[in-house]
Scaffold this motif. Structure first.
Motif, PDB file in Angstrom:
ATOM      1  N   GLN A  61       0.828  -1.189   0.000  1.00 31.67           N
ATOM      2  CA  GLN A  61       0.000   0.000   0.000  1.00 31.67           C
ATOM      3  C   GLN A  61       0.868   1.247   0.000  1.00 31.67           C
ATOM      4  N   PRO A  96      -2.610   9.223  -8.922  1.00 31.15           N
ATOM      5  CA  PRO A  96      -2.523   9.991  -7.674  1.00 31.15           C
ATOM      6  C   PRO A  96      -1.419  11.043  -7.717  1.00 31.15           C
ATOM      7  N   ILE A 233      -4.897   1.828 -14.926  1.00 30.71           N
ATOM      8  CA  ILE A 233      -4.944   2.455 -13.607  1.00 30.71           C
ATOM      9  C   ILE A 233      -5.317   1.423 -12.547  1.00 30.71           C
ATOM     10  N   GLU A 234      -6.272   0.560 -12.863  1.00 31.83           N
ATOM     11  CA  GLU A 234      -6.696  -0.471 -11.921  1.00 31.83           C
ATOM     12  C   GLU A 234      -5.560  -1.439 -11.646  1.00 31.83           C
ATOM     13  N   SER A 237      -3.030   0.244  -9.417  1.00 38.11           N
ATOM     14  CA  SER A 237      -3.550   0.452  -8.071  1.00 38.11           C
ATOM     15  C   SER A 237      -3.535  -0.814  -7.229  1.00 38.11           C
ATOM     16  N   ASN A 238      -3.410  -1.964  -7.879  1.00 35.05           N
ATOM     17  CA  ASN A 238      -3.452  -3.240  -7.158  1.00 35.05           C
ATOM     18  C   ASN A 238      -2.108  -3.961  -7.141  1.00 35.05           C
TER      19      ASN A 238
END
Length: 239
Positions: A61, A96, A233-234, A237-238
């Motif tokens: 994260q 981000p 993007i997904e 993000s993971n």
């Protein structure tokens, strides 16, 4: 003891350089294809030539991202530029603000438009500078993008959009494959347009992306580009 020996042997201990290898991964459910979040360090194993390796550091994260987005602005893109700009802006706006973004336009040459920007407004302003002309130095821009990412810390991703096969690169395909083997960046390839429908080109773009752990996309229409960027993007993000 060494002190009592007439000719004592002196041992000099030199520092040993240990290389840490970064491995970026995403995990999906085999049945649904959905991303699986929240996995702990103990859920992962890393092997090199079948030999288990020690995971020295594990982060899942808020890991910083270094992103290079390379956009084909060759002459064949002229009529699609307005829609392309809109999709790229939507994509960069979704990255981000903590992440660094470098935007590159390429045709026969390579044009860095913004370097490692965290400012959303500066990113979008740079997109307006995209203008179509010239050929497609596809191999050159992939290697240049990997060089830009270089030794930077954190996650690294290179997104390349093109509407056709390589024209005018100084580098050859094998040189690109070698650089991808040496890099810890994830490559996402997007091919859209009539020339991007050539089977050999699609196979090559897929091979390049998979070699890095990334993916290749081939939307049928320029209007579908925003959806492709959203999938990337997904993915990011993971990681």
């Amino acid at each position: 003891s060494l002190g009592a020996h007439p000719n004592p042997v002196r041992r000099v201990l030199r520092p040993v350089e240990v290389t840490a290898i970064q491995v970026t991964a995403t995990v999906t459910n085999a049945e649904t294809g959905r991303f699986v979040p929240g996995l702990p360090k103990t859920a992962f194993r890393v092997l090199e030539d079948g030999v288990p390796q020690t995971i020295a550091s594990f982060k899942a994260q808020n890991v910083a991202l270094e992103l290079v987005a390379a956009i084909d602005i060759s002459g064949s893109m002229r009529t699609a530029v307005p829609q392309l700009k809109a999709a790229v802006k939507e994509f960069l706006a979704a990255v981000p603000s903590r992440d660094n973004v470098t935007l590159v336009g390429f045709n026969d040459n390579i044009f860095p438009l913004t370097r490692r920007s965290k400012d959303p407004a500066a990113r979008l302003k740079a997109v307006d500078r995209l203008a179509a002309w010239g050929g497609t130095a596809l191999y050159d821009v992939i290697v240049r993008g990997l060089d830009m990412l270089g030794e930077m810390a954190g996650r690294k991703a290179l997104v390349v959009f093109t509407d056709g096969e390589d024209q005018g690169s100084h580098l050859m395909r094998d040189a690109v494959l070698k650089r991808l083997e040496e890099s810890d960046a994830t490559l996402y390839m997007i091919g859209q347009g009539q020339r991007a429908e050539v089977p050999d080109l699609r196979e090559l773009m897929t091979r390049l992306a998979r070699q890095s752990g990334g993916r290749a996309f081939f939307p049928d229409h320029i209007e579908e580009l925003a959806e492709v960027f959203q999938q990337i993007i997904e993915d990011l993000s993971n990681q």
